[in-house]
Design an enzyme around this catalytic site. Structure first.
Site, PDB file in Angstrom:
ATOM      1  N   ASN A 163       0.787  -1.231   0.000  1.00  0.00           N
ATOM      2  CA  ASN A 163       0.000   0.000   0.000  1.00  0.00           C
ATOM      3  C   ASN A 163       0.818   1.279   0.000  1.00  0.00           C
ATOM      4  O   ASN A 163       0.290   2.343   0.251  1.00  0.00           O
ATOM      5  CB  ASN A 163      -0.931  -0.009   1.200  1.00  0.00           C
ATOM      6  CG  ASN A 163      -2.027  -1.019   1.004  1.00  0.00           C
ATOM      7  OD1 ASN A 163      -2.776  -0.939   0.037  1.00  0.00           O
ATOM      8  ND2 ASN A 163      -2.092  -2.000   1.877  1.00  0.00           N
ATOM      9  N   PHE A 164       2.080   1.159  -0.298  1.00  0.00           N
ATOM     10  CA  PHE A 164       2.897   2.358  -0.224  1.00  0.00           C
ATOM     11  C   PHE A 164       2.565   3.366  -1.312  1.00  0.00           C
ATOM     12  O   PHE A 164       2.993   4.498  -1.279  1.00  0.00           O
ATOM     13  CB  PHE A 164       4.382   1.989  -0.271  1.00  0.00           C
ATOM     14  CG  PHE A 164       4.816   1.270   0.966  1.00  0.00           C
ATOM     15  CD1 PHE A 164       4.266   1.595   2.202  1.00  0.00           C
ATOM     16  CD2 PHE A 164       5.771   0.279   0.915  1.00  0.00           C
ATOM     17  CE1 PHE A 164       4.656   0.934   3.357  1.00  0.00           C
ATOM     18  CE2 PHE A 164       6.175  -0.388   2.064  1.00  0.00           C
ATOM     19  CZ  PHE A 164       5.613  -0.066   3.286  1.00  0.00           C
ATOM     20  N   LYS A 165       1.806   2.932  -2.295  1.00  0.00           N
ATOM     21  CA  LYS A 165       1.429   3.896  -3.338  1.00  0.00           C
ATOM     22  C   LYS A 165      -0.075   4.107  -3.376  1.00  0.00           C
ATOM     23  O   LYS A 165      -0.666   4.337  -4.416  1.00  0.00           O
ATOM     24  CB  LYS A 165       1.935   3.405  -4.691  1.00  0.00           C
ATOM     25  CG  LYS A 165       3.453   3.332  -4.721  1.00  0.00           C
ATOM     26  CD  LYS A 165       4.037   3.434  -6.094  1.00  0.00           C
ATOM     27  CE  LYS A 165       5.541   3.633  -5.972  1.00  0.00           C
ATOM     28  NZ  LYS A 165       6.227   3.583  -7.244  1.00  0.00           N
ATOM     29  N   ASN A 166      -0.679   4.018  -2.227  1.00  0.00           N
ATOM     30  CA  ASN A 166      -2.125   4.039  -2.141  1.00  0.00           C
ATOM     31  C   ASN A 166      -2.560   5.277  -1.335  1.00  0.00           C
ATOM     32  O   ASN A 166      -2.165   5.447  -0.186  1.00  0.00           O
ATOM     33  CB  ASN A 166      -2.532   2.718  -1.467  1.00  0.00           C
ATOM     34  CG  ASN A 166      -3.977   2.679  -1.056  1.00  0.00           C
ATOM     35  OD1 ASN A 166      -4.529   3.653  -0.584  1.00  0.00           O
ATOM     36  ND2 ASN A 166      -4.581   1.527  -1.234  1.00  0.00           N
TER      37      ASN A 166
END
Lengths: 595, 327
Positions: free
Chosen positions: B105-108
């Site tokens: 989820n680091f790009k969420n």
């Protein structure tokens, strides 16, 4: 730290790896026979159509990650089809309209799927998808009053927009809210308040725009910020020369594509987010001119002292010269209000008076324009196949019977009104390209066939807005239009391109065609990555923007030399700010203005 | 993510009382996703809870399941916050929950928005955790946009500025091309309330940047940062002999230094008048000129040749000069 591969930083290593991959692709291209080159540069229209249509009908379980982005999937796919000039059949049209209706919230706005909270981004996607479908059934399904209430609910006093209740506030919110308001013709003053302040606070020292104040300049947010301000006629609050310098530097020398941020890798989707900025700037060129001139104040002063070479009239003639092909007609048909203002008024030597082209242009104006070009002033001419494609198709837009929403069958290049005798790109002869591995060498900007470079241009901005916005209007004299009682903000873009592309549109097309296409359909970020609908949409949008950047007027046919590869690569034109097909844009604007 | 040990809802006694609410896609929808049974059932129960607006312990557990299946579902995150508020839940526990699901989820957006909400609730005690957490993320992905935005938000709203400039220097020593770190550096010197603003930071920053430029003259990041330092003080910028010298050095050392030419062009535009020495260095690189306008024209022409991918841009810049220098 430099060069020596042992001490390469992560950034250097990744960039070198990509340049190697792209470079070898380009080397193959350069050493191919010239007939083969044309093939390599062909857009696989049929395969892309098949690829995107499949997704409209069915998506595998793996797409659960996009379960809150389904209106986006609709938009990415329908917009791709529209750009490719491919129709959507009646059943898919009805299914699309019906599905999006199920995503509409009773209190306004669209959610990521049925029953999900309304979200600004999916509202933008749903509205654009419906505008792209066109026709009364699609357009009338949007509850404009409730949508406006939703937009107003998301508006923050600081000028930004939250993307949903208790959601994040960033540049996507500003852009999507204002694009929706514009398309639906519900741009009320409350939506516009402080928008300029918010966007300006996000322009960074680099020149580009970040997602929120302090954040790094980024292609996606830069487009959003730039387009948002253009939509409310407040481009003057930005440092435009700084912005264009930053965007220009995002184009990769080797790759030809655009990176999203300084020292990051290029990605096909930035073909639109960054390339699209040029499309906007080109259509709002006088704003840029005005500021670029101010930024040259020191040199101007010097030249005023030492040089009085160009008589004013000559400058005006140069500045007004839009296109050598149209010059004579133009000269004969300059309307009184187009006459340059006396220089004393602005203290500048050359003046272009930018009429606020309200509504950019609707198709009536388009037709008039065409008639003005080919016939005398005031001599009405019926739209014919010889007129611009936009004008022809726009006539058919507002219909209701489920038949006319189909896009016109793809027209042959000649019917797109190119009268030049140039047979197409003749650059690919001989072996002269052998050994080159970079886009700047393989795809230089060829002579685009017309000269629009004005000498020493000054502009007067005519800003029309529902409220006072003119604290900082740069060099231009800011005038408020008299009809400030209007409830909506009008665009003041121009329909005639005063200047050709100021980026390498050939190299960008090359990157998309050679590096982003999958042989079996679909487009991607870069070689080695897999295709997806998002990249299909934005690679194609960027390709369209690059192709039309050499056109003489907005949406008009580009010369053959402006289209890389066979002329049949030419996509449909897209609206620079909203990124929906141009004719669908006119159709929607007309529909909502009369409803 | 389907879990192997997933128990269908009709086998869970605690959910007996709830009537699941199926998704209403309408007949024959477009973009239909072939959901797994687990995904569909979990969502059906979530819709039922949402409809009832039931803010209970089991509701909280259910939102965790949904987030595990699709962490981009902002509706679930929103509802989870309502439940957390209602139950007065322990926010430390919420952080551990977020650790569990973090990887993918680091790009969420939703993930980070939630993290911001938790940090805001926790207040100043969160500073250390949040700075440490973003450092871990940035270790693997030094340009993660969300992580940097989160970190900026923490600094601005909760504090923790003390080590930030050093942190930027550390990252830049690892990768001087890391533009995100340069951006953060600018953020610190302009926003850290204890540093007195750009003016008081100017001298050390100029020398730091000029060194960085000399170390890697083709690095656009440092050149842009240098311009940024003088963004609001152009009058000083044009008189800085150290800046001019570095530009001229690049002309001599590295003919192809586009960034130096780009900067010189802008300096000329805002009133830079080259000294005798400057002129001879410029003359060596560019040829002769008879006015500053003509010199600017020569710079544009040189840039058109050297930086040919941007030839149209430089040609346009040339046409914007007061009179077009003949080339």
């Amino acid at each position: 730290m430099e060069e020596a591969s042992s001490s390469c930083t992560v950034t250097q290593r990744l960039q070198a790896d990509l340049e190697r991959v792209v470079g070898s692709l380009y080397a193959d291209f350069g050493s191919a026979a010239s007939k083969e080159r044309t093939e390599l540069l062909t857009l696989y229209t049929d395969h892309h159509e098949t690829y995107v249509t499949r997704g409209l009908r069915r998506l595998s379980a793996g797409f659960y990650v996009l379960d809150s982005s389904r209106p986006w999937l609709c938009y990415w796919i329908l917009h791709s089809l529209a750009l490719l000039g491919r129709p959507v059949d009646g059943a898919l049209y009805n299914r699309s309209v019906s599905f999006l209706k199920h995503c509409q919230d009773p209190e306004g706005g669209y959610g990521g799927g049925p029953g999900q909270m309304p979200h600004l981004a999916t509202t933008y996607a749903a509205v654009c998808a419906l505008v792209t479908l066109g026709g009364e059934k699609a357009l009338a399904s949007i509850n404009r009053e409730k949508t406006l209430q939703f937009l107003l609910r998301m508006k923050d006093p600081c000028g930004g927009f939250r993307v949903h209740d208790d959601g994040e506030m960033d540049m996507r919110g500003s852009y999507t809210a204002l694009a929706v308001a514009h398309l639906l013709d519900i741009m009320v003053p409350e939506l516009v308040v402080n928008v300029g302040e918010f966007v300006r606070s996000c322009q960074t020292y680099e020149g580009g725009i970040g997602g929120e104040p302090g954040a790094e300049a980024h292609g996606g947010y830069t487009f959003c910020g730039l387009a948002a301000l253009a939509l409310v006629n407040q481009l003057h609050v930005l440092d435009l020369p700084g912005l264009v310098n930053w965007v220009a530097f995002r184009q990769g020398r080797v790759e030809g594509g655009f990176q999203g941020r300084t020292n990051k890798l290029v990605d096909g989707c930035y073909s639109f987010w960054q390339g699209g900025c040029f499309q906007v700037l080109q259509q709002y060129m006088p704003h840029l001119w005005a500021q670029q001139n101010t930024s040259m104040a020191a040199l101007n002063k010097l030249s005023d002292l030492s040089e009085q070479i160009n008589p004013e009239s000559e400058d005006v003639a140069n500045a007004m010269q839009v296109d050598s092909r149209e010059k004579e007609d133009e000269a004969a048909s300059v309307r009184p209000e187009e006459k340059p203002l006396p220089s004393t008024r602005s203290g500048l030597d050359t003046v272009i008076n930018l009429n606020p082209l309200t509504e950019a242009l609707d198709e009536t104006q388009l037709t008039l324009k065409s008639s003005k070009e080919t016939h005398g002033v005031g001599e009405p001419v019926p739209s014919t196949a010889g007129d611009s494609l936009s004008a022809v198709t726009a006539d058919k837009m507002i219909v209701d019977d489920g038949e006319e929403f189909r896009s016109p069958s793809r027209q042959s290049p000649t019917s797109k009104e190119w009268n030049g005798d140039d047979e197409g790109c003749v650059f690919w002869d001989s072996d002269s390209l052998r050994g080159f591995t970079s886009a700047d060498k393989l795809f230089p900007m060829v002579e685009i066939g017309f000269h629009r470079e004005p000498q020493s241009v000054r502009c007067v901005e005519v800003v029309e807005a529902p409220q006072a916005v003119a604290q900082d209007s740069g060099a231009g004299t800011t005038e408020s239009s008299s009809n400030s009682s209007r409830s909506t903000v009008e665009l003041d873009s121009i329909d005639e391109c005063l200047y050709g592309p100021i980026f390498n549109s050939q190299a960008l097309q090359a990157y998309i065609l050679l590096c982003c296409q999958d042989l079996y359909g679909g487009l991607r970020d870069k070689p080695g990555k897999s295709c997806d609908y998002y990249h299909a949409c934005y690679c194609l949008s960027g390709l369209s923007a690059a192709q039309y950047s050499t056109a003489h007027r907005v949406g008009g046919p580009p010369p053959p030399s402006g289209v890389l590869g066979p002329y049949s690569n030419l996509l449909e034109a897209t609206h620079a700010l909203c990124n929906v097909r141009l004719d669908r844009y006119y159709g929607a604007r007309k529909f909502f203005q009369s409803s | 993510m389907a879990r192997d040990n997933w128990v269908p809802f009709n086998e869970r006694p605690e959910w007996e009382d709830l009537e699941p609410v199926p998704q209403d896609d309408g007949p024959n929808p477009v973009v239909p996703i072939s959901y797994t049974r687990q995904f569909r059932e979990t969502m059906d129960y979530f819709r039922a809870i949402l409809k009832k607006d039931e803010r209970s312990v089991r509701a909280l557990k259910l939102t965790a399941e949904v987030v595990g299946l699709n962490s981009a579902n902002y509706t679930v995150w929103h509802f989870r916050r309502l439940v957390l508020e209602e139950l007065g839940s322990d926010l430390e526990e919420e952080l551990s929950f977020m650790e569990e699901i973090a990887d993918l989820n680091f790009k969420n957006y939703q993930f980070w928005q939630h993290r911001r909400w938790v940090a805001e609730k926790r207040g100043a005690v969160a500073v250390r955790d949040e700075l440490k957490y973003t450092e871990i993320v940035l270790q693997d992905d030094a340009k993660n946009y969300h992580a940097w935005s989160h970190r900026q938000w923490v600094l601005l709203n909760l504090g923790g500025w003390d080590g930030e400039l050093d942190y930027c220097s550390k990252l830049l020593s690892q990768d001087i091309y890391n533009n995100s770190a340069w951006n953060q550096r600018y953020f610190v010197i302009t926003k850290d309330p204890s540093r007195g603003g750009l003016k008081s930071m100017l001298e050390p920053e100029v020398s730091y940047t000029l060194m960085a430029i000399q170390e890697a003259p083709t690095n656009e990041s440092s050149w842009r940062y240098l311009r940024g330092l003088f963004k609001d003080d152009k009058a000083t910028f044009i008189t800085r002999s150290d800046v001019i010298m570095v530009c001229l050095q690049q002309l001599a050392d590295e003919q192809s230094c586009v960034h130096a030419l780009n900067l010189l062009l802008d300096l000329l535009s805002i009133g830079y008048e080259p000294s005798q020495t400057d002129c001879s260095a410029l003359g060596k690189a560019l040829g002769t000129w008879s006015s500053l306008v003509e010199l600017a024209g020569l710079l544009c022409t040189r840039l058109e040749e050297l930086d040919s991918i941007r030839s149209r841009y430089w040609a346009w810049r040339r046409t914007m000069l007061p009179t077009v220098a003949s080339s």
